[in-house]
Design a protein around this motif. Structure first.
Motif, PDB file in Angstrom:
ATOM      1  N   ILE A 101     -10.926 -22.157  10.967  1.00 14.82           N
ATOM      2  CA  ILE A 101     -11.634 -23.326  11.374  1.00 14.82           C
ATOM      3  C   ILE A 101     -11.630 -23.743  13.070  1.00 14.82           C
ATOM      4  O   ILE A 101     -10.409 -22.887  13.451  1.00 14.82           O
ATOM      5  N   GLY A 102     -12.293 -24.640  13.253  1.00 15.45           N
ATOM      6  CA  GLY A 102     -12.065 -24.957  14.888  1.00 15.45           C
ATOM      7  C   GLY A 102     -10.647 -25.771  14.927  1.00 15.45           C
ATOM      8  O   GLY A 102     -10.091 -26.159  13.977  1.00 15.45           O
ATOM      9  N   PRO A 103     -10.556 -26.084  16.256  1.00 16.21           N
ATOM     10  CA  PRO A 103      -8.976 -26.587  16.533  1.00 16.21           C
ATOM     11  C   PRO A 103      -9.079 -27.780  16.224  1.00 16.21           C
ATOM     12  O   PRO A 103      -7.956 -28.615  16.189  1.00 16.21           O
ATOM     13  N   HIS A 104     -10.141 -28.693  15.880  1.00 14.81           N
ATOM     14  CA  HIS A 104     -10.104 -30.000  15.641  1.00 14.81           C
ATOM     15  C   HIS A 104     -10.881 -30.322  14.405  1.00 14.81           C
ATOM     16  O   HIS A 104     -11.247 -31.570  14.032  1.00 14.81           O
ATOM     17  N   SER A 257      -0.658 -31.547  14.061  1.00 13.91           N
ATOM     18  CA  SER A 257      -0.817 -30.989  15.511  1.00 13.91           C
ATOM     19  C   SER A 257       0.251 -29.819  15.729  1.00 13.91           C
ATOM     20  O   SER A 257       1.593 -29.874  15.491  1.00 13.91           O
ATOM     21  N   VAL A 258      -0.363 -28.628  16.392  1.00 13.21           N
ATOM     22  CA  VAL A 258       0.613 -27.509  16.987  1.00 13.21           C
ATOM     23  C   VAL A 258       0.223 -27.458  18.360  1.00 13.21           C
ATOM     24  O   VAL A 258      -0.894 -27.437  18.782  1.00 13.21           O
ATOM     25  N   ALA A 265      -3.359 -27.024  22.149  1.00 15.03           N
ATOM     26  CA  ALA A 265      -2.894 -27.600  21.067  1.00 15.03           C
ATOM     27  C   ALA A 265      -4.191 -27.449  19.958  1.00 15.03           C
ATOM     28  O   ALA A 265      -5.254 -27.709  20.339  1.00 15.03           O
ATOM     29  N   VAL A 266      -3.984 -27.630  18.746  1.00  9.02           N
ATOM     30  CA  VAL A 266      -4.859 -27.709  17.587  1.00  9.02           C
ATOM     31  C   VAL A 266      -4.215 -29.134  16.766  1.00  9.02           C
ATOM     32  O   VAL A 266      -3.149 -29.375  16.698  1.00  9.02           O
ATOM     33  N   ASN A 267      -5.135 -30.186  16.805  1.00  6.44           N
ATOM     34  CA  ASN A 267      -5.129 -31.327  16.170  1.00  6.44           C
ATOM     35  C   ASN A 267      -6.121 -31.553  15.161  1.00  6.44           C
ATOM     36  O   ASN A 267      -7.268 -31.575  15.236  1.00  6.44           O
ATOM     37  N   ASN A 268      -5.542 -31.834  13.850  1.00  2.00           N
ATOM     38  CA  ASN A 268      -6.344 -31.516  12.772  1.00  2.00           C
ATOM     39  C   ASN A 268      -5.991 -32.901  11.634  1.00  2.00           C
ATOM     40  O   ASN A 268      -4.758 -33.266  11.474  1.00  2.00           O
ATOM     41  N   LEU A 269      -7.178 -33.419  11.189  1.00  2.00           N
ATOM     42  CA  LEU A 269      -6.754 -34.497  10.025  1.00  2.00           C
ATOM     43  C   LEU A 269      -6.882 -33.710   8.699  1.00  2.00           C
ATOM     44  O   LEU A 269      -7.767 -32.511   8.624  1.00  2.00           O
ATOM     45  N   VAL A 270      -6.020 -34.204   8.063  1.00  2.00           N
ATOM     46  CA  VAL A 270      -5.891 -33.410   6.540  1.00  2.00           C
ATOM     47  C   VAL A 270      -6.868 -34.265   5.673  1.00  2.00           C
ATOM     48  O   VAL A 270      -6.648 -35.402   5.601  1.00  2.00           O
TER      49      VAL A 270
END
Length: 280
Positions: A101-104, A257-258, A265-270
């Motif tokens: 999936i995309g980084p955000h 976030s990583v 960085a990849v920043n994601n909501l779960v």
């Protein structure tokens, strides 16, 4: 220099990253098999058609890799927390293009798993085809580096001694935001960290890899050809949720976030995936 694959107004393109803008490369729709090192460098830049990054939908930097290789147990701290012996040969397992999936983009929690874990990783993007590559030539085959969260369903991973069923879930693995060329990164000193809801849960630096990037490229290319756009996930540091006491798993509403110094960085909501959701 850095590149990314993105969509804008429904059109997929590749852009060179210039600060907060993307400069489209003429005639190239995604980074991958059709974009070896020389093609990206030689492509015409459409400077008059710059697009603000915030207006673009960033996709997995390589949306359709022909192969994805992942390395387990490649940091000493992670090996120690798993109570395993140091490996003498890289632990390898696959992912698939449908996993990315995309980084955000949101990381969806599947209803089948109650032990969804994080794993921050550096990813190598191959830029030049090769087979039986020797270590001394390995870095000549690298397009660049990117960031990923190797999201893992632990209750599925440990159903058998093979890991694939815990690692290859569709739409689970953010990759991006950019492919950063090797000349932009100091791999010997770059830090890597994973942050969960503002708390740092993993932190190390890339000098701590047990098997170096040239070693991984040489090892993998011994048994299969590496092609432009192929990805190599290089392993995660210590601090994964499964090995904590008490254990920590991802929950609906978490922010994960990583980040890798000099890479991004990849920043994601779960989010919880609806139980009734089906895929066509």
């Amino acid at each position: 220099m850095a590149y990314t694959t993105f969509e804008h107004n429904g059109v997929r393109r590749v852009g060179e990253v210039r600060g907060a803008a993307l400069v489209p490369l003429e005639g190239i729709t995604e980074i991958g098999l059709g974009t070896p090192l020389t093609l990206l460098g030689d492509a015409t830049r459409n400077d008059r058609d710059q697009i603000p990054v915030e207006e673009a939908q960033l996709l997995p930097v390589v949306p359709n890799p022909s192969k994805i290789f992942c390395v387990g147990l490649n940091y000493r701290a992670h090996v120690k927390e798993t109570k395993r012996d140091l490996p003498t040969y890289p632990v390898l397992f696959p992912k698939f293009a449908s996993n990315l999936i995309g980084p955000h983009d949101d990381i969806m929690l599947p209803p089948e798993s109650s032990q969804v874990d994080y794993e921050g990783e550096l990813v190598v993007v191959i830029g030049r085809q090769g087979r039986r590559i020797v270590e001394s030539d390995a870095l000549d085959h690298v397009l660049g580096y990117t960031v990923a969260n190797d999201t893992t369903m632990r209750d599925f991973q440990y159903k058998t001694h093979q890991w694939m069923q815990g690692k290859a879930w569709d739409a689970s693995t953010p990759v991006g935001p950019y492919v950063v060329t090797p000349d932009e990164i100091d791999l010997n000193n770059a830090g890597i960290r994973t942050t969960l809801n503002g708390e740092t849960v993993q932190e190390s630096d890339l000098s701590m890899l047990i098997f170096s990037i040239p070693k991984l490229i040489a090892t993998i290319s011994a048994f299969t050809v590496l092609k432009p756009g192929d990805l190599i996930f290089t392993g995660t540091p210590g601090g994964v949720g499964y090995r904590r006491d008490p254990q920590v798993f991802l929950n609906d509403g978490d922010k994960i976030s990583v980040e890798i110094d000099g890479v991004g960085a990849v920043n994601n909501l779960v989010r919880a995936e609806p139980k009734t959701q089906t895929w066509q």
